[in-house]
Design an enzyme around this catalytic site. Structure first.
Site, PDB file in Angstrom:
ATOM      1  CB  SER A 195      -0.960  -0.054   1.192  1.00 53.19           C
ATOM      2  OG  SER A 195      -1.918   0.981   1.134  1.00 53.19           O
ATOM      3  CG  HIS A 217      -5.491   0.084  -1.779  1.00 52.57           C
ATOM      4  ND1 HIS A 217      -5.801  -1.004  -0.994  1.00 52.57           N
ATOM      5  CD2 HIS A 217      -4.522   0.777  -1.117  1.00 52.57           C
ATOM      6  CE1 HIS A 217      -5.072  -0.970   0.114  1.00 52.57           C
ATOM      7  NE2 HIS A 217      -4.290   0.099   0.055  1.00 52.57           N
ATOM      8  CD  GLU A 254      -7.695  -3.847  -1.717  1.00 50.43           C
ATOM      9  OE1 GLU A 254      -8.346  -4.855  -1.344  1.00 50.43           O
ATOM     10  OE2 GLU A 254      -8.005  -2.683  -1.408  1.00 50.43           O
TER      11      GLU A 254
END
Length: 277
Positions: free
Chosen positions: A131, A173, A200
């Protein structure tokens, strides 16, 4: 693109990261390898401690007994002699998720980061993250832009990242949060950059500062503006939509790779395809 480097980047798009942790363990090949976990991206200090220790324990559960949590935040500066010494002997540096602007705030310009960059150029070290910890890896990173608003001039924003690789935007994401617009805007604005959108539970290994290979079950989106013939980005007023001609997109899955310098999509030779976790 940049000169060949000896280190490897491993970046995950967020979500469940068991596959990433197992991949790091398989790549380092030694249970005694020195792993440093940095959870600076987590906004609250207490949560950062919990996150850092949780990842440390996850590596330990796989048998990696030399994993450590390096705390860098409002109360713990980066450039201590102990931190620098630990970075100099680390085999893996792992950045957790959260807010990539916090990572930039506490690490950009530090000796700790400069030592990471030096070792990444000169040694076979693994720099990894999920992330926010993935988005910060390049010399520039996207930190703002939501939905259809990201295709309005001024709504997509970028800033300096960590510079382990250059001329690449890594967004995370990607499919789940509808981030195609902001990545397309970023590379249309900076045409010598390649956009890499990570879904993801899906990620990439970048070898030699060039070869992008996929691991995980999902899709990695490549957006390439090198052949753009027209864009109104420099002329359109603020908050007006952008127009771009001939923006190219590729969809990568495990078994295929993208060569950044050559702008080349190709299958990975089967004997080399060992990252499908």
């Amino acid at each position: 693109m940049e000169e060949e480097v000896k280190g490897r980047l491993i970046a995950l798009g967020g979500g469940d990261d068991d596959g990433l942790i197992k991949l790091i363990k398989s790549e380092i090949c030694s249970l005694q390898s020195h792993i440093e976990v940095i959870a600076t991206a987590t906004p609250q200090a207490a949560d950062g401690v919990n996150s850092g220790n949780a990842y440390k324990e996850a590596f330990e559960e796989l048998g990696c007994g030399n994993a450590h949590f390096m705390r860098i935040d409002e109360e713990h500066e980066a450039d201590t002699p102990d931190n620098i010494a630990r970075i100099r002997k680390a085999d893996v540096i792992f950045f957790t998720g959260g807010d990539q602007l916090r990572l930039a705030r506490f690490l950009n310009g530090t000796q700790v980061l400069k030592e990471m960059q030096r070792r990444f150029r000169e040694e076979d070290i693994i720099i990894s993250g999920t992330s926010a910890g993935a988005a910060v890896m390049s010399d520039r990173m996207i930190y703002n832009g939501y939905g259809h608003y990201s295709l309005l001039r001024g709504e997509m924003k970028t800033t300096h990242g960590f510079g382990f690789i250059s001329k690449v935007y890594i967004d995370t994401h990607f499919a789940e949060r509808g981030r195609f617009g902001r990545l397309a805007h970023a590379v249309a604005h900076d045409r010598d950059y390649v956009g890499v959108g990570l879904s993801e539970e899906t990620g990439i290994i970048i070898k030699n500062g060039d070869q992008v290979e996929v691991f995980g079950p999902g899709v990695v989106t490549i957006i390439d503006a090198s052949d753009v013939r027209f864009s109104n980005i420099s002329e359109v007023p603020e908050n007006e939509p952008i127009a771009v001609q001939n923006l190219k997109m590729h969809l990568l899955v495990h078994g295929y790779r993208y060569c950044l310098r050559e702008h080349l999509f190709q299958p990975v030779p089967q004997e080399q395809s060992n990252v499908g976790v």
